[in-house]
Enzyme design. Structure first.
Site: not given
Ligand code: ADP
Ligand code: ZN
Ligand code: MG
Length: 612
Positions: A207, A209, A426-427
């Protein structure tokens, strides 16, 4: 939208029929109130003073009798009798004290009568019928009520306005889609030598991308209309609605060819039919209709179907066979260069300070997808405005990255002095283990400001370059870094807290993967013991080994973790001086950056070497 052009004849016809029926019914209803009697009977009634009034028509007398108690006329039952040419009728009536009259043609003009009985229904029907149909239609799923034809929620965009240059970091995907653009531009070039173009391409990837964006870009580049519908938009409560939507969609698209049909989230309808005992009639019918339409249409007309999914493995085999979605375009998470390009695309509209370094941000965001990066740039701009600046600076961008990874800073959370000390040690434990080993990533930032997503503090490491492979030593060192937080707690306070749960989870996962998937254990060698399901979503591993083996894997994992924990303790106990000094500094400053951390560490180490 009601009535639309196409529906107008239907609309007129139905109103006419309804008006006609209503008029006939009124006629018959008024008829049934009358009872026919003989003239003689009328005279008897007249003599017996049973009549209240008489209406004299040219062909009949309409008689209103007195009611039973003899006072007022009942309007329920009327009598009529034929008109007899009786010259004394008027006298008789007058003498009997009966009211009588002959109807005068109404003062209402006939036009008004016509309007009332024929035009008014149209108007009322238009006003209320439209509303009624609309609300009914909405309840029953769009097209169910509109005269048997579905108004599929088809979204056509004449031009999407998105171009390939708006999609960054997906060069391979763009390459394979260019052919489709070219085909939509000039189909003859392909048909001339008899080549058949793929009817459909399936965009597959996690999702965010940019699958939807890419599909739009194909339409935008080819300058063709873009029909889009989400998979779940087909399926409704009623069996058959989805199928008719598919039919509609294809019919509409074919009229506008060349064009692109885009079905988003196709897994909603395209789920495999096998192994589904209960079955889902509506989804299956919709899928069947889609398959039939894909076979039925002629791709030489220039209709190309794109679909997107992040679960390709659940799709029905029939959808994937040649002649349907036979092309698969992988839209995977972007690499370093890709992330930088995406950041560039999204920061075009934003005023940036000139010393902003997007490559550094790209380095810090391994694993982020396009949607995350777009979101980060916007968050950074919002932060700049909040701070009263007119330009976005590098620290805005870094803060946005951290906001998305770990949540917002919670400055007002009050930690006790003791808790603060513990978190700091810790950190710094993590940071020191990282700095003292050779194959780890450099420390970018250490902070003990709590975040909304649960972290009380964290150490951010940043690679110097994007890595695609990790070797066994690097993995082991990383596990050691993860466990060093807990090691510091134990060494300094001699007590252990709940703060290490996330470290433990990640270290365990890494150790398990080394054994079951990367073939890095001596005991099992190259045996694949786990595989990943839903690669593009959560990527859950599934074990494929016997219970006995599984128990042995657990022992091996424990082994790796124990050894790494011992190593972490060794590293830290040899550097207790640095651990204490840097932690005190961190408690004072709350956040220190990587170079500051290295400076203190180096100065302490140099002193030690001088002393020795
Ligand atoms: P998917 O359909 O793969 O879940 P979307 O195409 O809906 O993702 O992407 C959501 C938004 O994230 C887009 O409207 C854009 O603004 C941004 N985005 C995602 N991938 C890219 C990319 N490769 N280049 C530029 N913007 C991107
Ligand atoms: Zn830690
Ligand atoms: Mg999408």
């Amino acid at each position: 939208m009601f009535p639309n052009k196409k529906g107008l004849p239907k609309f007129i016809a139905s109103v006419l029929i309804i008006t006609f029926v209503i008029n006939i019914i009124t006629y018959f209803v008024s008829q049934t109130n009358y009872q026919k009697i003989d003239y003689s009977e009328f005279l008897t009634m007249l003599n017996n003073k049973k009549i209240d009034s008489v209406e004299i028509n040219s062909d009949r007398l309409v008689i209103t009798p007195k009611s039973e108690d003899g006072t007022s006329p009942t309007d329920k039952k009327l009598y009529y009798t034929g008109y007899l040419n009786d010259p004394q009728l008027v006298d008789k009536l007058y003498n009997a004290g009966v009211k009588f009259a002959t109807p005068v043609s109404s003062t209402q003009s006939p036009i008004i009568g016509f309007v009332v009985s024929w035009i008014l229904p149209f108007v009322l029907f238009y006003l209320f019928g439209g509303l009624l149909l609309k609300s009914l239609g909405k309840k029953m799923g769009g097209g169910a009520m509109s005269f048997g034809k579905s108004n599929a929620k088809v979204y056509v965009e004449k031009t999407t306005g998105v171009l390939f240059k708006d999609v960054a970091g997906q060069e391979e995907a763009k390459e394979s889609l260019k052919e489709i653009v070219d085909f939509l531009h000039s189909p003859e070039r392909y048909t001339k030598i008899g080549a058949k173009l793929p009817k459909g391409a399936l965009l597959v990837g996690p999702p965010g991308t940019g699958k939807t964006l890419l599909a739009k870009a194909v339409a935008g580049e080819a300058k063709v209309p873009f029909f889009s519908l989400s998979g779940s938009g087909f399926v409704e409560m009623f069996v058959g609605v989805g199928a008719s939507r598919v039919r509609d969609l294809f019919a509409q698209a074919e009229k506008q060819a060349p064009c692109i049909i885009f079905i988003d989230e196709i897994d909603a309808i395209g789920k495999s039919r096998e192994g589904n005992i209960s079955g889902n009639d509506e989804r299956e019918q919709t899928l069947n209709q889609l398959l039939a339409e894909m076979d039925g249409f002629d791709s030489s007309k220039g209709v190309v179907i794109l679909a997107a999914t992040n679960r390709p493995e659940v799709l029905d085999k029939a959808l994937l066979r040649p002649g349907r979605f036979d092309r698969r375009v992988i839209v995977d998470k972007p690499d370093l260069k890709g992330r930088e390009d995406i950041l560039k695309v999204h920061s075009k509209e934003i005023i940036m300070d000139e010393n902003v370094n997007l490559k550094e941000i790209a380095l810090a965001t391994a694993g982020a997808v396009g949607a995350d990066l777009a979101n980060m740039v916007n968050e950074a701009a919002l932060r700049a405005v909040r701070m009263g600046r007119d330009k976005v600076r590098q620290d805005d961008l870094f803060e946005a990255v951290e906001t998305i990874i770990a949540g917002k800073e919670k400055k007002d959370r009050l930690m006790t002095e003791n808790e603060k000390r513990l978190v700091a040690f810790h950190e710094v434990g993590h940071a020191l283990a990282s700095a003292l080993q050779k194959k780890t990533q450099p420390v970018h930032k250490i902070t003990i400001v709590p975040r909304t997503m649960g972290a009380l503090g964290y150490t951010m490491q940043m690679p110097e370059e994007e890595r695609y492979l990790m070797n066994k030593d690097e993995l082991l060192e990383q596990i050691t870094v993860l466990l060093a937080g807990r090691a510091a707690e134990e060494l300094v306070f001699n007590e252990i807290t709940t703060g290490a749960s996330n470290d433990i989870e990640r270290a365990t996962q890494l150790a398990r993967q080394m054994i079951t998937m990367y073939g890095m254990s001596e005991k099992f060698g190259m045996m694949g013991l786990e595989s990943i399901q839903n690669r593009y979503l959560d990527g859950r591993p599934v074990q494929n080994c016997s219970d006995a083996t599984s128990a042995e894997i657990d022992r091996e994992v424990m082994n790796i973790l124990n050894k790494s924990y011992e190593k972490a303790k060794d590293l830290l106990s040899a550097n207790m001086d640095a651990l204490g000094k840097i932690s005190s500094h961190l408690i004072f400053k709350e956040t220190i950056m990587g170079d500051e951390f290295m400076e203190i560490l180096n100065s302490i180490q140099n002193k030690e070497t001088v002393q020795v």
